[in-house]
Scaffold this motif. Structure first.
Motif, PDB file in Angstrom:
ATOM      1  N   ASP A  68      -8.647   9.977 -39.181  1.00 36.19           N
ATOM      2  CA  ASP A  68      -7.619   9.023 -38.751  1.00 36.19           C
ATOM      3  C   ASP A  68      -7.603   7.776 -39.607  1.00 36.19           C
ATOM      4  OD1 ASP A  68      -7.763   9.512 -35.138  1.00 36.19           O
ATOM      5  OD2 ASP A  68      -6.702  10.548 -36.752  1.00 36.19           O
TER       6      ASP A  68
ATOM      7  N   ALA B 134      -0.576   7.127 -32.763  1.00 36.99           N
ATOM      8  CA  ALA B 134      -0.796   8.154 -33.775  1.00 36.99           C
ATOM      9  C   ALA B 134       0.472   8.967 -33.989  1.00 36.99           C
ATOM     10  CB  ALA B 134      -1.941   9.061 -33.361  1.00 36.99           C
TER      11      ALA B 134
ATOM     12  N   ASP C  52      -2.673  22.742 -36.990  1.00 37.82           N
ATOM     13  CA  ASP C  52      -1.903  22.297 -35.833  1.00 37.82           C
ATOM     14  C   ASP C  52      -0.909  23.368 -35.403  1.00 37.82           C
ATOM     15  OD1 ASP C  52      -2.136  19.310 -37.549  1.00 37.82           O
ATOM     16  OD2 ASP C  52      -2.985  19.592 -35.536  1.00 37.82           O
TER      17      ASP C  52
ATOM     18  N   LEU D 150       0.363  15.378 -37.535  1.00 36.27           N
ATOM     19  CA  LEU D 150       0.118  14.296 -36.588  1.00 36.27           C
ATOM     20  C   LEU D 150       1.133  14.354 -35.451  1.00 36.27           C
ATOM     21  CD1 LEU D 150      -0.636  11.160 -38.781  1.00 36.27           C
ATOM     22  CD2 LEU D 150      -2.148  12.209 -37.109  1.00 36.27           C
TER      23      LEU D 150
ATOM     24  N   SER E 248       0.196  17.425 -33.151  1.00 36.68           N
ATOM     25  CA  SER E 248      -0.991  17.289 -32.308  1.00 36.68           C
ATOM     26  C   SER E 248      -0.809  16.182 -31.271  1.00 36.68           C
ATOM     27  CB  SER E 248      -2.244  17.046 -33.149  1.00 36.68           C
ATOM     28  OG  SER E 248      -2.080  15.906 -33.945  1.00 36.68           O
ATOM     29  N   ASN E 249      -0.135  15.098 -31.648  1.00 35.18           N
ATOM     30  CA  ASN E 249       0.010  14.011 -30.686  1.00 35.18           C
ATOM     31  C   ASN E 249       1.074  14.277 -29.633  1.00 35.18           C
ATOM     32  OD1 ASN E 249      -1.874  11.704 -31.348  1.00 35.18           O
ATOM     33  ND2 ASN E 249      -1.099  12.301 -33.343  1.00 35.18           N
TER      34      ASN E 249
ATOM     35  N   MET F 249      -0.646  16.210 -27.201  1.00 39.14           N
ATOM     36  CA  MET F 249      -1.551  15.360 -26.435  1.00 39.14           C
ATOM     37  C   MET F 249      -0.802  14.618 -25.338  1.00 39.14           C
ATOM     38  SD  MET F 249      -4.598  13.042 -27.788  1.00 39.14           S
ATOM     39  CE  MET F 249      -3.796  11.514 -28.169  1.00 39.14           C
TER      40      MET F 249
ATOM     41  N   SER G 216      -5.762  15.199 -23.588  1.00 41.15           N
ATOM     42  CA  SER G 216      -6.748  15.829 -24.454  1.00 41.15           C
ATOM     43  C   SER G 216      -7.795  16.625 -23.688  1.00 41.15           C
ATOM     44  CB  SER G 216      -7.411  14.787 -25.349  1.00 41.15           C
ATOM     45  OG  SER G 216      -7.431  13.551 -24.716  1.00 41.15           O
TER      46      SER G 216
ATOM     47  N   PRO H 169      -5.600  19.548 -28.040  1.00 37.65           N
ATOM     48  CA  PRO H 169      -4.645  19.232 -29.109  1.00 37.65           C
ATOM     49  C   PRO H 169      -5.263  18.954 -30.470  1.00 37.65           C
ATOM     50  CG  PRO H 169      -4.108  18.016 -27.127  1.00 37.65           C
ATOM     51  CD  PRO H 169      -5.436  18.637 -26.893  1.00 37.65           C
ATOM     52  N   GLN H 170      -6.505  18.405 -30.475  1.00 34.93           N
ATOM     53  CA  GLN H 170      -7.066  17.999 -31.765  1.00 34.93           C
ATOM     54  C   GLN H 170      -7.781  19.121 -32.494  1.00 34.93           C
ATOM     55  OE1 GLN H 170      -5.701  15.486 -32.133  1.00 34.93           O
ATOM     56  NE2 GLN H 170      -5.962  13.951 -30.558  1.00 34.93           N
TER      57      GLN H 170
ATOM     58  N   SER I 228      -7.232  20.083 -36.675  1.00 33.57           N
ATOM     59  CA  SER I 228      -7.687  19.562 -37.964  1.00 33.57           C
ATOM     60  C   SER I 228      -8.931  20.266 -38.505  1.00 33.57           C
ATOM     61  CB  SER I 228      -7.904  18.051 -37.905  1.00 33.57           C
ATOM     62  OG  SER I 228      -8.716  17.724 -36.813  1.00 33.57           O
ATOM     63  N   THR I 229      -9.858  20.648 -37.585  1.00 28.78           N
ATOM     64  CA  THR I 229     -11.032  21.371 -38.085  1.00 28.78           C
ATOM     65  C   THR I 229     -10.622  22.673 -38.740  1.00 28.78           C
ATOM     66  OG1 THR I 229     -11.851  20.818 -35.900  1.00 28.78           O
ATOM     67  CG2 THR I 229     -13.413  21.762 -37.458  1.00 28.78           C
TER      68      THR I 229
END
Lengths: 239, 367, 288
Positions: free
Chosen positions: B265, B333, C41, C104, C107-108, C111, C116, C215-216, C219-220
Motif C-alpha cells: 500500500d 484505497a 484480484d 485496487l 479488492s476495495n 471489501m 474483510s 478481499p485482500q 495480491s499474494t
C-alpha cells in the motif's frame, strides 16, 4: 593509417550467422560506405563495433585498441559514436537538451555543454528549434538532431546507419553536404545507406555485404562495375 | 544582439546556468517557505498542524521517489522497503538501545543504502516491468521478514514508543516533542531538503543523464552514459531520502508494524503521489500531495459523507446514507484506485503535465 | 519419508492450481505484452462468485466451474475492452499502474460489500483425504488437480487445433504480421484477456474449499503468479505449468521444513535468483 580494423568478425545468434568472417579496414579521415541488401548484416556489424553486443568471433580494433566486449558508453568515450537506423530522440527533452546530453560526454559543465550543443545545432541548421520538444519533430529534423547529438560527443569515428532513410530529395541533399562537411573536419565516417547515388558521391571506398559475408570491397567505380554486386542487387540498384 | 545570441542566452537559462538564479520561481519559493515557517505562529490547532505534517510526509515521499521513478524512469513499486528500513531502524534503536532518533535516522539511512545497493545490483539489468516486479519482491521479503523475526521486530505486534528524548544542543533544550510544532518544523525542513535535492539534480549533469536514461536507455548508453552507475546513484539518493521520511513518520506516529511501513500500500501510494502530480517535475509531488492528502483526510473524517448529507441528495437515515456513513471512511484505497485509473487513462502526465500541455498549446507548439 | 512425500505431493497438487493462474497471466502477457497486476484480484472475484453460488444455490464449487468460466471470461473481456485496450501503446510502467489501479478498485469494492471478514466455504469433503500412491492427501486438492489437468489439456487442444487458438498464438508471436494476415488483433486481445480472467477465476473456484476467502487475498496470488511466469518464461504456457508446480512444491516444502511464515520469503527469494541468473526463465524462452 587505419583508424578501424575489422578482423574476421562473426556474429552468431543461436544458429544464425548474422555476420560471417568480415574483414576490412577504414582509413583515417575517409568515408567508408557499407552497402548490401536488407538483412545482409550491416546494422549487426555496427552493433558489434560499438559494443551493443560483442562479436562472437574476430576482433574490432579502433586506433590500435581492441574493442571487443567494451560497453557502448566506453566506446563513445574512446571516440566512436553511432546513429540509429530507427531514430532515437530523447522525446520529452528539448532539442538543445538532447544535444547537450551528447556534449556532456566531454564535460561536466552545463554551461560549456550548452555552448557545444548550440554550435552543433548551428552546423545542422536547427539552432532556431533549440527549445522545441524532440518528440514533436518531423523525421528529417529528428535525423539532423541525432547527427548533432552524436557530433557533440566529439567523435573521431562516426557510424551513420541509414541516416537518409525516409527523407526526401532536398533533405537527403542536406545530409550529404553535412557528411562532406564532417569529413572536412577530419572525422572518419562509415555510412550504411541504400541510396546508391548518395553512397557513390560520398564514399572513398565501399564494402558490400550479403547474407552476413563480405562480398567485395573497393572504390565506388570498382563496386558498381562488379558483376557479383550487380547480381546481388538485382532489382534493387539505383545506379 | 542578433538572433543566435538571443537564442543562446535563452537556452543558457534553460540549461540551468547561473542566469536563472534570481528568477521568479526562486522568489515564489522563498515566500512560500517563509509563510510556512511562520504558519505555526498563527495557527495552533493540533489538527491543522497534523494535516500539514501529513502533507509534508507525502511530499517528501513523492519527491524522493521522483528521483528514481520520474527522472530516471525506473518505476520502483517497492519503495516501502526504504521507508520501512528507516522507520524500523529508528524505532528499534530507540526502544532497545535508547539511541536518539536523530542518530537512529542516520543508521536507518545506512540500512536503506544497503537495501538499495542490493536492489540495484539485482534489478537494474532488468527492463521496465521486470524491474517493477523485482522491486515489489524485495519489499515483500522485508515485510515478511519483519513479520517473522519476532524476537527482533516484535512481529505483527509492531513497536510502540511514545516517549521521545528531548533534543538538546550544548545543554539547552530545544524541544521535548510534547506538541506537534517541532514535528511540523522537521517535516518542513525535510520538504525543503528534498525539493532542493530535486532542483539540484534537475540542473546538473546527473539530471540530464537520468532523463536520457528514462527516455531511451540504449541511446543514452551509446552517448557515453554509464547506465548502471547512474541508475544506482538515482536509487541511492531516492532510498536515503525515503528512509528519512520513514524515520520521521516513526517518531511522529510512535508506532510501526510491518503492514503500515513495509506494505505494498505504501509503495503504491508513493508512486501515486508522483503520477497524479506529474512525474519528472520539481513540483509534481507537491501537487499530488495537495490532491491526495486532503481527499484522504476528508474521507477518513466523514467530511465528505456529511457534505453529501447536507446537500440533501441523500438522507442520512436512508440505506444509502447509512452505507455511505459506514464505509466512506474506509474507502480511500478505493478512491486511490479510481484516481490511478483516471489519471493513467486521461492524464498520463499528471496534473502538472496536463496543465503544461494546455499552456504549450496556447503558446503555439514550442516545448 | 512420509512427511517428505506428503508435502511433495501436496505441493504438486496445489502447484497445478498455481499453474492455472500462471497460464492465465502468461497468455495475457504473451498476446498483449501487458503485466496484469489485477490478476490475483480477478481470482479473488472468482472465489467470491463460487462462494455465493455455493451459499445461495448450493452448487458444489467444482461443479460451479461450468458457470464461473463463462462469467469470468465475460468479465475479463469487458475489462480489456473498456480499460486495458486504451493503454496498449502506453509506456509499460503506465500499463502496470493501470492494472494496479484496477486491482485496487476490485479488492476495495469487494471489501465494501463483504468487509474483510474471512469467509470459509466448507463442503462435506473439505477435510477428507484421499489415498494417492499410498500417500494421504487432501481430497479437494486432488480433485482440483484432476480438473486443472483437464483444463490444461483443453487449452492445449484449443491453441494447437482451433483456428482462434492459432490466431491468438500468431498474435502473440508477431502482432503486426498477424494483423497483415487478416487477424483481428483487437479481438484476439479481448479473447486472450477473457481467457486469462476465466483461468484465474477458475483457479479461485478450485481453491475456495481449502483457502480462506477475503478481499485482500488477491495480491499474494498476483505476486506468486508473476514468480511462476517469470520462472517459466513470460509467454510460455509450458513454462507456466512447470513453474506453477515448482513453486507449489517449494512452498509446500518450506512450510513443512522451515515454517509457514517464511514460505513466501523462499518464493520471492527464488524469484530474485531467477531474475538474477536466468531472466528469460528456466526454460530459457519467452514465447507462447
Amino acid at each position: 593509417m587505419a583508424i578501424l580494423e575489422i578482423k574476421h568478425v562473426s556474429k552468431l545468434f543461436g544458429g544464425l550467422a548474422a555476420n560471417s568472417d568480415v574483414s576490412f579496414e577504414v582509413a583515417q579521415g575517409s568515408i567508408m560506405g557499407l552497402i548490401g541488401p536488407n538483412g545482409a548484416g550491416k546494422t549487426t556489424l555496427f552493433n558489434c563495433i560499438t559494443g551493443y553486443y560483442p562479436p562472437s568471433r574476430g576482433d574490432v580494433i579502433f586506433k590500435g585498441n581492441r574493442m571487443n566486449g567494451l560497453q557502448p558508453d566506453r566506446v563513445c568515450k574512446l571516440g566512436m559514436a553511432r546513429t540509429w537506423q530507427k531514430v532515437r530522440p530523447l522525446a520529452k527533452m528539448t532539442v538543445l537538451d538532447n544535444v547537450m546530453v551528447g556534449a556532456l560526454c566531454r564535460t561536466n559543465s552545463l554551461k560549456l555543454a550548452g555552448e557545444i550543443a548550440m554550435e552543433q545545432l548551428k552546423v545542422v541548421r536547427m539552432e532556431g528549434k533549440a527549445s522545441f520538444l524532440a518528440g514533436g519533430l518531423p523525421i528529417g529534423e529528428r535525423k539532423k538532431l541525432e547527427m548533432a547529438r552524436v557530433l557533440a560527443t566529439t567523435p573521431e569515428l562516426l557510424l551513420l546507419d541509414e541516416v537518409m532513410g525516409g527523407l526526401n530529395q532536398s533533405e537527403s541533399e542536406e545530409i550529404i553536404q553535412l557528411i562532406l562537411d564532417i569529413k572536412a573536419r577530419g572525422i572518419t565516417q562509415m555510412v550504411i545507406e541504400h541510396d546508391m547515388k548518395a553512397i557513390m558521391r560520398i564514399s572513398d571506398r565501399i564494402v558490400v555485404l550479403t547474407s552476413g559475408e563480405k562480398l567485395m570491397e573497393g572504390t565506388p567505380e570498382e563496386v558498381v562495375s562488379n558483376q557479383a554486386v550487380i547480381d546481388a542487387y538485382l532489382g534493387e540498384s539505383h545506379i | 544582439m542578433d538572433t543566435s545570441q538571443i537564442v543562446m542566452e535563452r537556452s543558457e537559462k534553460k540549461a540551468g546556468g547561473k542566469a536563472a538564479f534570481f528568477s521568479a520561481e526562486l522568489i515564489i519559493a522563498v515566500v512560500v517557505v517563509g509563510a510556512l515557517a511562520l504558519f505555526p505562529g498563527f495557527v495552533s490547532s493540533p489538527y491543522t498542524l497534523h494535516i500539514m505534517i501529513l502533507l509534508f510526509l507525502s511530499t517528501i515521499n513523492g519527491q524522493s521517489w521522483n528521483l528514481i521513478g520520474g527522472y530516471a524512469g525506473q518505476y520502483s513499486v517497492g519503495h516501502a522497503a526504504y521507508f520501512g528500513a528507516g522507520a524500523y531502524t529508528t524505532m528499534l534503536l530507540l526502544q532497545q538501545m535508547q539511541i536518539a532518533p536523530w542518530f537512529g535516522a542516520i543508521a536507518g539511512m545506512g540500512v536503506a543504502l544497503v537495501v538499495a545497493l542490493i536492489v540495484g545490483s539485482i534489478c537494474f539489468r532488468l527492463r521496465g516491468p521486470y524491474f517493477v516486479l523485482a522491486s515489489i519482491a524485495v519489499a515483500e521479503i522485508l515485510r515478511l521478514s519483519a513479520m517473522n523475526l519476532k524476537d527482533v521486530t516484535n512481529g505483527a505486534e509492531g513497536i510502540l514508543v511514545t516517549e521521545l528524548p528531548a533534543l538538546t544542543i550544548a545543554g539547552r533544550t530545544i524541544t521535548d516533542f510534547s506538541s506537534k510544532v517541532p514535528f511540523y518544523y522537521i517535516g518542513l525542513g525535510l520538504v525543503i531538503v528534498t525539493v532542493l535535492v530535486t532542483y539540484l539534480v534537475q540542473h546538473s549533469k546527473l539530471g540530464y543523464y537520468f532523463q536520457a536514461i528514462r527516455e531511451d536507455q540504449d541511446a543514452a548508453h551509446s552517448l557515453g552514459i554509464n547506465l548502471s552507475f547512474h541508475k544506482n546513484v538515482a536509487l541511492i539518493l531516492s532510498a536515503l531520502l525515503t528512509s528519512l521520511a520513514g524515520s520521521f513518520y516513526a517518531i511522529y506516529v510512535g508506532f510501526v508494524d510491518p503492514p503500515t511501513v513495509l506494505g505494498l500500500d505504501i509503495s503504491v501510494q508513493i508512486v501515486l503521489i508522483c503520477i497524479i502530480g506529474g512525474i519528472g517535475t520539481i513540483y509534481g509531488p507537491v501537487v499530488g500531495s495537495l490532491v491526495l492528502v486532503p481527499l484522504s483526510e476528508a474521507l477518513r473524517s466523514n467530511l465528505i459523507a456529511e457534505s453529501i448529507f447536507k446537500t440533501g441528495l441523500v438522507s442520512e437515515t436512508s440505506n444509502v446514507g447509512a452505507f455511505l456513513k459506514e464505509n466512506l471512511a474506509h474507502a480511500h484505497a478505493l478512491i486511490y484506485g479510481v484516481l490511478v485509473v483516471v489519471v493513467i487513462l486521461f492524464m498520463p502526465d499528471g496534473v502538472l503535465g496536463f496543465a503544461r500541455k494546455l499552456i504549450v498549446k496556447r503558446k503555439g507548439g514550442r516545448g | 519419508m512420509i512427511v517428505f512425500s506428503q508435502s511433495l505431493l501436496s505441493g504438486v497438487l496445489i502447484g497445478g492450481v498455481y499453474a492455472l493462474i500462471g497460464i492465465g497471466l502468461t497468455i495475457i502477457f504473451g498476446v498483449m505484452r501487458i503485466i496484469n497486476f489485477a490478476h490475483g484480484d480477478i481470482m479473488m472475484i472468482g472465489m467470491y462468485l463460487t462462494y455465493e453460488l455455493f451459499t445461495l444455490a448450493g452448487v458444489d464449487p467444482f461443479v460451479s466451474i461450468a458457470i464461473t468460466i463463462p462469467i469470468m471470461f465475460l468479465f475479463g473481456a469487458i475489462m480489456q475492452k473498456v480499460f486495458i485496450n486504451r493503454v496498449l501503446n502506453a509506456l509499460p510502467q503506465n500499463q502496470i499502474l493501470l492494472t494496479i489501479g484496477l486491482g485496487l478498485i476490485m479488492s476495495n469494492t469487494m471489501m465494501l460489500i463483504y468487509t474483510s471478514d474471512y469467509k470459509i466455504l466448507t463442503t462435506d469433503y473439505s477435510s477428507s483425504s484421499v489415498n494417492l500412491f499410498g500417500i494421504s492427501v487432501s481430497e479437494p486438492l486432488a480433485i482440483s488437480f484432476v480438473i486443472t489437468a483437464a483444463i490444461t489439456a483443453l487449452l492445449y487442444w484449443f491453441f494447437m487445433k482451433t483456428d482462434t487458438g492459432q490466431a491468438i498464438r500468431a498474435t502473440a508471436q508477431d502482432r503486426e504480421a498477424a494483423q497483415l494476415m487478416g487477424i483481428n488483433v483487437k479481438r484476439m486481445s479481448m479473447i486472450a484477456f477473457g481467457l486469462g480472467a476465466s483461468l484465474a477465476g477458475t483457479a479461485g473456484a478450485l481453491i475456495s474449499p481449502t483457502y480462506y476467502i477475503f478481499p485482500q487475498i488477491g495480491s499474494t496470488f498476483t505476486l506468486k503468479a508473476f514468480v511462476i511466469t517469470v520462472l517459466g518464461g513470460m509467454g510460455s504456457i509450458l513454462g507456466a505449468t512447470l513453474g506453477g508446480i515448482l513453486i507449489g512444491v517449494a512452498e509446500s516444502m518450506s512450510a513443512v521444513y522451515i515454517s509457514s511464515g517464511w514460505k513466501d520469503v523462499v518464493v520471492f527469494a527464488l524469484f530474485l535468483l531467477v531474475l538474477l541468473f536466468k531472466p528469460a526463465g528456466l526454460l530459457g524462452k519467452s514465447r507462447m
